[in-house]
Design a protein around this motif. Structure first.
Motif, PDB file in Angstrom:
ATOM      1  N   ASP A 176       0.994  -1.094   0.028  1.00  0.00           N
ATOM      2  CA  ASP A 176      -0.034   0.189   0.035  1.00  0.00           C
ATOM      3  C   ASP A 176       0.904   1.172   0.136  1.00  0.00           C
ATOM      4  O   ASP A 176       1.669   1.360   0.815  1.00  0.00           O
ATOM      5  N   PRO A 177       0.734   1.964  -0.986  1.00  0.00           N
ATOM      6  CA  PRO A 177       1.681   3.419  -1.149  1.00  0.00           C
ATOM      7  C   PRO A 177       1.209   4.108  -0.156  1.00  0.00           C
ATOM      8  O   PRO A 177       2.303   4.762   0.595  1.00  0.00           O
ATOM      9  N   ARG A 178       0.111   4.170   0.465  1.00  0.00           N
ATOM     10  CA  ARG A 178      -0.111   5.115   1.729  1.00  0.00           C
ATOM     11  C   ARG A 178       0.521   4.719   2.849  1.00  0.00           C
ATOM     12  O   ARG A 178       1.221   5.592   3.658  1.00  0.00           O
ATOM     13  N   ALA A 179       0.506   3.492   3.191  1.00  0.00           N
ATOM     14  CA  ALA A 179       1.372   2.958   4.287  1.00  0.00           C
ATOM     15  C   ALA A 179       2.860   3.184   4.253  1.00  0.00           C
ATOM     16  O   ALA A 179       3.474   3.643   5.157  1.00  0.00           O
ATOM     17  N   VAL A 180       3.394   3.234   2.996  1.00  0.00           N
ATOM     18  CA  VAL A 180       4.902   3.337   2.826  1.00  0.00           C
ATOM     19  C   VAL A 180       5.092   4.948   3.004  1.00  0.00           C
ATOM     20  O   VAL A 180       6.175   5.150   3.527  1.00  0.00           O
ATOM     21  N   HIS A 181       4.314   5.806   2.725  1.00  0.00           N
ATOM     22  CA  HIS A 181       4.339   7.125   2.863  1.00  0.00           C
ATOM     23  C   HIS A 181       4.330   7.586   4.431  1.00  0.00           C
ATOM     24  O   HIS A 181       4.994   8.558   4.952  1.00  0.00           O
ATOM     25  N   MET A 182       3.591   6.789   5.131  1.00  0.00           N
ATOM     26  CA  MET A 182       3.361   7.102   6.628  1.00  0.00           C
ATOM     27  C   MET A 182       4.613   6.543   7.277  1.00  0.00           C
ATOM     28  O   MET A 182       5.102   7.202   8.072  1.00  0.00           O
ATOM     29  N   ALA A 183       5.142   5.326   6.898  1.00  0.00           N
ATOM     30  CA  ALA A 183       6.247   4.981   7.430  1.00  0.00           C
ATOM     31  C   ALA A 183       7.411   5.740   7.297  1.00  0.00           C
ATOM     32  O   ALA A 183       8.093   6.171   8.053  1.00  0.00           O
ATOM     33  N   TYR A 184       7.393   6.049   5.911  1.00  0.00           N
ATOM     34  CA  TYR A 184       8.701   7.001   5.529  1.00  0.00           C
ATOM     35  C   TYR A 184       8.683   8.282   6.348  1.00  0.00           C
ATOM     36  O   TYR A 184       9.866   8.697   6.735  1.00  0.00           O
ATOM     37  N   VAL A 185       7.626   8.884   6.407  1.00  0.00           N
ATOM     38  CA  VAL A 185       7.725  10.212   7.211  1.00  0.00           C
ATOM     39  C   VAL A 185       8.189   9.962   8.601  1.00  0.00           C
ATOM     40  O   VAL A 185       8.924  10.676   9.058  1.00  0.00           O
ATOM     41  N   GLN A 186       7.494   8.871   9.205  1.00  0.00           N
ATOM     42  CA  GLN A 186       7.901   8.657  10.785  1.00  0.00           C
ATOM     43  C   GLN A 186       9.346   8.076  10.770  1.00  0.00           C
ATOM     44  O   GLN A 186      10.090   8.454  11.809  1.00  0.00           O
ATOM     45  N   PHE A 187       9.706   7.185   9.861  1.00  0.00           N
ATOM     46  CA  PHE A 187      11.505   7.032   9.889  1.00  0.00           C
ATOM     47  C   PHE A 187      12.040   8.270   9.595  1.00  0.00           C
ATOM     48  O   PHE A 187      13.333   8.237  10.434  1.00  0.00           O
ATOM     49  N   SER A 188      11.758   8.912   8.887  1.00  0.00           N
ATOM     50  CA  SER A 188      12.535  10.281   8.390  1.00  0.00           C
ATOM     51  C   SER A 188      12.651  10.877   9.681  1.00  0.00           C
ATOM     52  O   SER A 188      13.834  11.655  10.028  1.00  0.00           O
ATOM     53  N   LEU A 189      11.392  11.393  10.520  1.00  0.00           N
ATOM     54  CA  LEU A 189      11.387  12.215  11.793  1.00  0.00           C
ATOM     55  C   LEU A 189      12.457  11.587  12.969  1.00  0.00           C
ATOM     56  O   LEU A 189      12.935  12.415  13.680  1.00  0.00           O
ATOM     57  N   MET A 190      12.212  10.184  12.860  1.00  0.00           N
ATOM     58  CA  MET A 190      13.079   9.586  13.891  1.00  0.00           C
ATOM     59  C   MET A 190      14.591   9.423  13.215  1.00  0.00           C
ATOM     60  O   MET A 190      15.623   8.841  14.157  1.00  0.00           O
ATOM     61  N   HIS A 191      14.922   9.875  12.431  1.00  0.00           N
ATOM     62  CA  HIS A 191      16.373   9.669  11.636  1.00  0.00           C
ATOM     63  C   HIS A 191      16.865   8.284  11.678  1.00  0.00           C
ATOM     64  O   HIS A 191      17.809   7.910  11.899  1.00  0.00           O
ATOM     65  N   ILE A 192      15.921   7.376  11.118  1.00  0.00           N
ATOM     66  CA  ILE A 192      16.237   5.953  10.797  1.00  0.00           C
ATOM     67  C   ILE A 192      16.996   5.725   9.789  1.00  0.00           C
ATOM     68  O   ILE A 192      16.006   6.006   8.596  1.00  0.00           O
TER      69      ILE A 192
END
Length: 219
Positions: A176-192
Motif C-alpha cells: 500500500d503506497p499510503r502505508a509506505v508514505h506514513m512509514a517513510y515520514v515517521q522514519f525520517s523524523l526519527m532519523h532511521i
C-alpha cells in the motif's frame, strides 16, 4: 494520557476540517504523500523532478486553506514524535476510522509492537555482538504498515544503549503506497536509516523506493 495525545487530536482536527468538501480517505492519502515528498526531495535528487511534478498534481486538487493545513499537520506530527516516539500516523488513521474505507486495514497497536521488539532484543547482548562485528544491524519488515514495528525496534535499541541512528539499517516493504508514505515520514523524523519500498514481499515486485534522509546522508 500519552505525551503525544494532544498532538494526535490536533492532527485529526486539521484533517477533518476538509471532511465536508473532500473525501477524508483521499485527503489523508494525499497529505501523507505530500509530506513524504517534502522529505524525499531534500535528499533524493535522482527522483526529485518526478516527485515534484507529483506534488504539484496533488496540491492542484485542493483549495488554498486545505493545502495550508498540510505543513501544520507535519509540524504536529514532528512535535508528537518528539514528545513520545511511536506510531503517531497509525493512531491518526485509526481515530479517523479510515480502516473502514481501507477494506478493514488495521495497524498493530504500538504497545504490542514494543512488547514484540523487547522480546526480540532481550538484554541487547546478541544485538551488540552483531553491531561490534559488522558495525550495524539489518532489519527487514516485509509488511511494514505505518512503521510501528521498526519504530518500536529503534526505541528498544535506544533503551538498550545502542544508537539506532548509527547502528541500524532498515528495509521496509508494503503493498500500500499510503502505508509506505506514513512509514517513510515517521522514519525520517526519527532519523532511521531506511529504504521503504512500495512492493510485494511475496512476488518480489518493487515499484517505488523511498530513501530516508538518514540513509542518504549516512552513505
Amino acid at each position: 494520557m500519552s505525551a503525544n495525545a494532544q498532538h494526535i487530536r490536533n492532527i485529526v482536527k486539521l484533517l477533518e476540517s476538509a471532511r465536508y468538501r473532500h473525501d477524508m480517505y483521499q485527503v489523508f492519502s494525499d497529505c501523507m504523500e505530500a509530506m513524504a515528498i517534502s522529505f524525499a526531495n531534500a535528499v533524493d535528487l535522482r527522483q526529485r523532478d518526478a516527485r515534484e511534478a507529483r506534488y504539484l498534481e496533488i496540491v492542484r486538487r485542493y483549495e488554498r486553506d486545505v493545502i495550508e493545513t498540510f505543513p501544520k499537520i507535519l509540524a504536529e506530527v514532528t512535535m508528537a514524535m518528539e514528545a513520545a516516539p511511536g506510531d503517531v500516523l497509525g493512531a491518526v488513521f485509526g481515530q479517523l476510522e479510515l480502516h473502514n474505507t481501507a477494506r478493514g486495514q488495521f495497524f498493530t497497536p504500538y504497545e504490542v509492537c514494543r512488547l514484540m521488539a523487547r522480546l526480540q532484543i532481550g538484554d541487547g547482548a546478541q544485538l551488540r555482538e552483531i553491531v561490534d562485528r559488522n558495525g550495524f544491524a539489518l532489519a527487514q519488515e516485509p509488511a511494514c504498515g505505518a512503521g510501528a514495528m521498526v519504530i518500536a525496534l529503534a526505541q528498544e535499541m535506544q533503551d538498550a544503549g545502542i544508537n539506532y541512528q548509527q547502528h541500524l539499517h532498515v528495509t521496509a516493504i508494503d503493498v500500500d503506497p499510503r502505508a509506505v508514505h506514513m512509514a517513510y515520514v515517521q522514519f525520517s523524523l526519527m532519523h532511521i536509516p531506511a529504504v521503504v519500498i512500495v512492493g510485494n514481499s511475496l512476488t518480489l515486485e518493487e515499484r517505488e523506493h523511498w530513501f530516508t534522509p538518514a540513509h542518504v546522508l549516512g552513505g
